[in-house]
Design an enzyme around this catalytic site. Structure first.
Site, PDB file in Angstrom:
ATOM      1  N   GLU A   1      53.038 -72.943  94.896  1.00 46.83           N
ATOM      2  CA  GLU A   1      51.381 -72.645  94.499  1.00 46.83           C
ATOM      3  C   GLU A   1      50.855 -72.148  95.735  1.00 46.83           C
ATOM      4  O   GLU A   1      51.191 -72.739  96.733  1.00 46.83           O
ATOM      5  CB  GLU A   1      51.025 -74.018  94.199  1.00 46.83           C
ATOM      6  CG  GLU A   1      49.513 -74.209  94.211  1.00 46.83           C
ATOM      7  CD  GLU A   1      48.766 -73.198  93.416  1.00 46.83           C
ATOM      8  OE1 GLU A   1      47.879 -72.308  93.909  1.00 46.83           O
ATOM      9  OE2 GLU A   1      49.067 -72.957  92.234  1.00 46.83           O
ATOM     10  N   ALA A   2      50.244 -71.090  95.495  1.00 49.22           N
ATOM     11  CA  ALA A   2      49.863 -70.371  97.000  1.00 49.22           C
ATOM     12  C   ALA A   2      48.662 -71.110  97.478  1.00 49.22           C
ATOM     13  O   ALA A   2      48.328 -71.238  98.698  1.00 49.22           O
ATOM     14  CB  ALA A   2      49.210 -68.977  96.479  1.00 49.22           C
TER      15      ALA A   2
ATOM     16  N   HIS B   1      37.821 -65.102  82.672  1.00 51.66           N
ATOM     17  CA  HIS B   1      38.834 -65.324  81.642  1.00 51.66           C
ATOM     18  C   HIS B   1      39.729 -64.108  81.690  1.00 51.66           C
ATOM     19  O   HIS B   1      39.947 -63.369  80.775  1.00 51.66           O
ATOM     20  CB  HIS B   1      38.224 -65.389  80.151  1.00 51.66           C
ATOM     21  CG  HIS B   1      37.510 -66.576  80.083  1.00 51.66           C
ATOM     22  ND1 HIS B   1      36.569 -66.770  78.898  1.00 51.66           N
ATOM     23  CD2 HIS B   1      37.296 -67.858  80.838  1.00 51.66           C
ATOM     24  CE1 HIS B   1      36.076 -68.269  79.041  1.00 51.66           C
ATOM     25  NE2 HIS B   1      36.451 -68.720  80.144  1.00 51.66           N
TER      26      HIS B   1
ATOM     27  N   SER C   1      47.260 -73.381  84.397  1.00 48.20           N
ATOM     28  CA  SER C   1      47.130 -73.723  82.750  1.00 48.20           C
ATOM     29  C   SER C   1      48.480 -73.385  82.012  1.00 48.20           C
ATOM     30  O   SER C   1      48.977 -74.264  81.104  1.00 48.20           O
ATOM     31  CB  SER C   1      46.029 -73.397  82.039  1.00 48.20           C
ATOM     32  OG  SER C   1      44.702 -73.789  82.749  1.00 48.20           O
TER      33      SER C   1
END
Length: 579
Positions: free
Chosen positions: A101-102, A516, A80
Site C-alpha cells: 500500500e503506497a 468513480h 475495495s
C-alpha cells in the site's frame, strides 16, 4: 478487527479506537485493557481482544522488518478490490501474502468519522490526480481524488453502498462470455457478503454476512422530504436503494451506507484486519509500486519504492494489481505492457502490445449544483448525502442514466460557488450522470515512475451526456422547487431559470465527478480488452491479474465501491479454485 456491539455508541467508539490503536502498535496490551474496561467491556472479552490485537501488531511489525524475498501472492493496493483479495487469500489459505500500500494508516478521524470524509480530498490520503483542462468543461481541470491510504477509495469517499443495476452485470457477462458476471451470479455474492439492516428481502438481500449495510439511520428531515418531492414528479419511492429498484426503471430511496455505531466502515475493517495476526500476511504501508518484474511475458514480482529505496520482491504464483483505474494502467505501461506507440513515445520497450491499456476511461459526472438556501438551517447527518434517486433522462433507455444526490450542504464547483455567492446555510440536489457515453484515456507523462499519469477525462465530450444532464438539472430544479421542499427553502440560489444555451454553459462550469474513476483495463474479448473474464491479463501474459474498478467494461450504475468489492470477491474465488 471487529466493532463491539453495544447500545452505548460512545463507549463502542472508544473501544473501537482503542482496538485500532492496539492493532497498529500505538498502545500496548496493558493500556488497551485499562481503557476497554473503563469503557464498559468485560474483563474476559477485553483480554481476548487484547491478545488478538497484540498478536496482530507484533506479527505485522516482525513481518515488515523481515521482508521475504518471495511471496506466493503480491497484492498491489489495499482498497475495495485489494483488501478483499488479500484478506480472503490470507484467511482461507496458508499462502504467503504481501500487500503493498503506497499510503499510510486509515486509523485517523478523517477516515473513521462519517461527516469528515470530504477532508480527505486533496490531503495526504489522496493521490492528487486531476484531469487535463478540456474545452468540454470550459477549459477547467477536474479533480480526480483516489485513495492513497489503507482502504483506498473506501477510506476517503462517502461510504455509499450502491450495488449497480441488473443490466450492468448482464452486460459484463455478455462482454466476457462468462456467466459468472451475470446479475443472477453476482446477486448470490452480494447476498453472501452482506449483513443487511433494512427491510427484509431474502430474495435480494443477505443477512449475517461480513459487510454491515444499512439505510442512513435517522436521516435529516430534508432527505425524507426529497423522497416525497420525487414521488410527486413521478419517481416511485422504495424502502431499499439496492433491491427491486435497481432491477427496473429506478426510483428514489434513502441511501445504503457503510456506517456502524456512528463510524465509517472501510473494506479493510471487514476483510483485512482480522487476518493480520496470521503469520502468512504482511501489510506494508508506504510502499509505492513502480513496475512489474518480468521474464519474457511472465510476471515474476514487483519493484517498489519505500523509505527512499527501491526494493524488489518476487511472486511465486501471481501478482494482483488493485491500484485503481489510474495507477493500474500506469504500472502496466511502465512495465512494457500497453499500446506500442504510447510506450515508444517514452522510450519503453514493448513486452506485450495491449492497445486497450489506459483506454476507455470513465467516471460519473456530478454537477455542483442545484442549490437552495435553507429557510432554517439544519445540520447534516450521517455522510451528509442521504437521499438519492436513479431515473432515465429518456424513457426509451434500458437503464437509469441519472443519479442525483441530495447533499445537505452547499455543493458547488470552483466556478459556480463564487459566481452565485452560495450561502453556507444551503443544501443541494446535485445532478449526476451514471451512464456516460464520453470516453477518456490515461497515458504516461514520462518513463519516470515518480511522474503522475496524465488523464484526458473527456467529460461531456459526447453530446448525449450534455443532453442527459440538462434533463437532470431540469428534474432536480423541479424537485427542489416543489411543494414538499418549501419548508426548507428560503430561495433558490442556483442555477435558476436559464435559457438552454446559458444552462449548457452553467453545466460545463458546474461539472465535476463522483470520484468513480474506472474502466481503463476493461475485461472482455475484443482487441481493446486488457483482461479476460477470469481477470487475467491477456496477450499471453502469465502470472498477472487485475482486481479493481479498471476492469469494468462500462462503469456501474451508481457509486462504484460495492461493484469493486464484487470484483475482489470474484478474483478471490478464481484464485482459490486455481490453487
Amino acid at each position: 478487527m471487529n466493532p463491539i456491539p453495544t447500545s452505548d455508541t460512545q463507549h463502542g467508539d472508544q473501544i473501537n479506537e482503542l482496538e485500532a490503536a492496539l492493532y497498529r502498535g500505538r498502545i500496548d496490551r496493558r493500556a488497551f485493557l485499562r481503557g476497554a474496561i473503563a469503557a464498559g467491556l468485560s474483563l474476559p472479552l477485553a483480554q481476548a481482544m487484547a491478545q488478538d490485537g497484540t498478536d496482530a501488531a507484533v506479527t505485522q511489525l516482525y513481518n515488515a522488518r523481515n521482508l521475504q524475498a518471495e511471496y506466493d501472492y503480491i497484492v498491489v493496493g489495499s482498497g475495495s478490490g485489494g483488501a478483499v483479495v488479500a484478506g480472503r487469500l490470507a484467511a482461507e489459505t496458508d499462502a504467503r501474502i504481501l500487500v503493498l500500500e503506497a499510503g499510510g494508516t486509515d486509523q485517523v478521524p478523517a477516515v473513521l468519522t462519517p461527516g469528515m470524509w470530504p477532508t480527505n480530498i486533496r490531503s495526504e490520503r489522496d493521490w492528487g490526480h486531476s484531469a487535463a483542462p478540456a474545452a468540454s468543461v470550459n477549459n477547467r481541470s477536474l479533480i480526480l481524488p483516489m485513495g492513497k491510504v489503507v482502504g483506498g477509495g473506501s477510506s476517503i469517499n462517502a461510504t455509499v453502498w450502491a450495488r449497480g443495476h441488473k443490466n450492468d452485470f448482464d452486460l459484463w457477462a455478455a462482454e466476457t462470455g462468462d456467466i459468472d458476471w451475470s446479475y443472477a451470479r453476482v446477486l448470490d455474492i452480494y447476498r453472501r457478503i452482506e449483513d443487511w439492516q433494512g427491510v427484509a428481502d431474502p430474495a435480494r438481500r443477505g443477512k449475517g454476512g461480513r459487510l454491515w449495510v444499512e439505510p442512513a439511520r435517522n436521516p435529516n428531515p430534508i432527505a425524507t422530504a426529497m423522497l416525497d418531492a420525487a414521488t410527486a414528479v413521478g419517481i416511485p419511492k422504495f424502502a431499499d436503494q439496492n433491491g427491486a429498484m435497481m432491477e427496473g426503471n429506478g426510483g428514489v430511496a434513502i441511501a445504503n451506507l457503510r456506517i456502524k455505531d456512528g463510524r465509517r466502515r472501510n473494506l479493510p475493517s471487514d476483510y483485512l484486519y482480522a487476518t493480520l495476526k496470521r503469520p502468512n500476511i504482511t501489510l506494508l504501508t508506504g510502499a509505492e509500486v513502480q513496475s512489474l518484474s518480468m521474464q519474457g511475458r511472465k510476471v515474476t514480482g514487483v519493484r517498489f519504492l519505500r523509505n527512499g529505496k527501491v526494493e524488489t520482491v518476487s511472486a511465486a504464483r501471481r501478482v494482483v494489481l488493485s491500484a485503481g483505474a489510474i495507477n493500474t494502467p500506469k504500472i502496466l505501461m511502465l512495465s512494457g505492457i500497453g499500446d506500442e506507440a504510447e510506450l515508444k513515445r517514452h522510450g519503453i520497450r514493448t513486452v506485450v502490445h495491449l492497445p486497450g491499456v489506459g483506454r476507455n476511461f470513465q467516471d460519473h459526472v456530478l454537477v455542483g449544483g442545484c442549490v437552495w438556501e435553507y429557510d432554517k438551517p439544519l445540520l447534516p447527518a450521517n455522510n451528509a448525502a442521504e437521499a438519492t434517486f436513479f431515473w432515465k433522462s429518456d424513457a426509451s433507455l434500458p437503464t437509469p442514466d441519472l443519479q442525483p444526490f441530495q447533499i445537505e450542504v452547499p455543493f458547488t464547483s470552483e466556478v459556480t460557488g463564487p459566481r452565485f455567492k452560495t450561502p453556507p446555510s444551503s443544501w443541494t440536489i446535485a445532478p449526476g450522470l451514471v451512464r456516460p457515453k464520453s470516453r477518456g484515456r490515461v497515458t504516461l507523462a514520462s518513463a519516470n515512475p515518480a511522474d503522475m499519469a496524465l488523464v484526458d477525462g473527456a467529460f461531456l465530450s459526447h453530446p448525449d451526456d450534455v443532453k442527459a444532464l440538462l434533463r437532470g438539472i431540469e428534474l432536480c430544479r423541479e424537485i427542489g422547487n416543489s411543494q414538499a421542499m418549501k419548508p426548507f427553502v428560503k430561495r433558490e440560489v442556483m442555477p435558476g431559470a436559464l435559457s438552454r444555451d446559458d444552462m449548457t454553459a452553467f453545466l460545463r462550469d458546474a461539472a465535476g465527478t463522483y470520484f468513480h474513476q474506472s474502466c481503463t483495463c476493461k475485461m472482455g474479448r475484443d482487441e481493446m480488452a486488457v483482461v479476460d473474464g477470469k481477470l487475467s491479463v491477456r496477450g499471453g501474459v502469465e502470472g498477472l491479474s487485475i482486481a479493481d474498478a479498471s476492469v469494468m467494461p462500462q462503469v456501474s450504475t451508481g457509486n462504484t465501491m460495492a461493484p469493486t468489492v464484487i470484483i475482489g470477491e470474484r478474483m478471490a474465488d478464481i484464485l482459490l479454485n486455481q490453487r
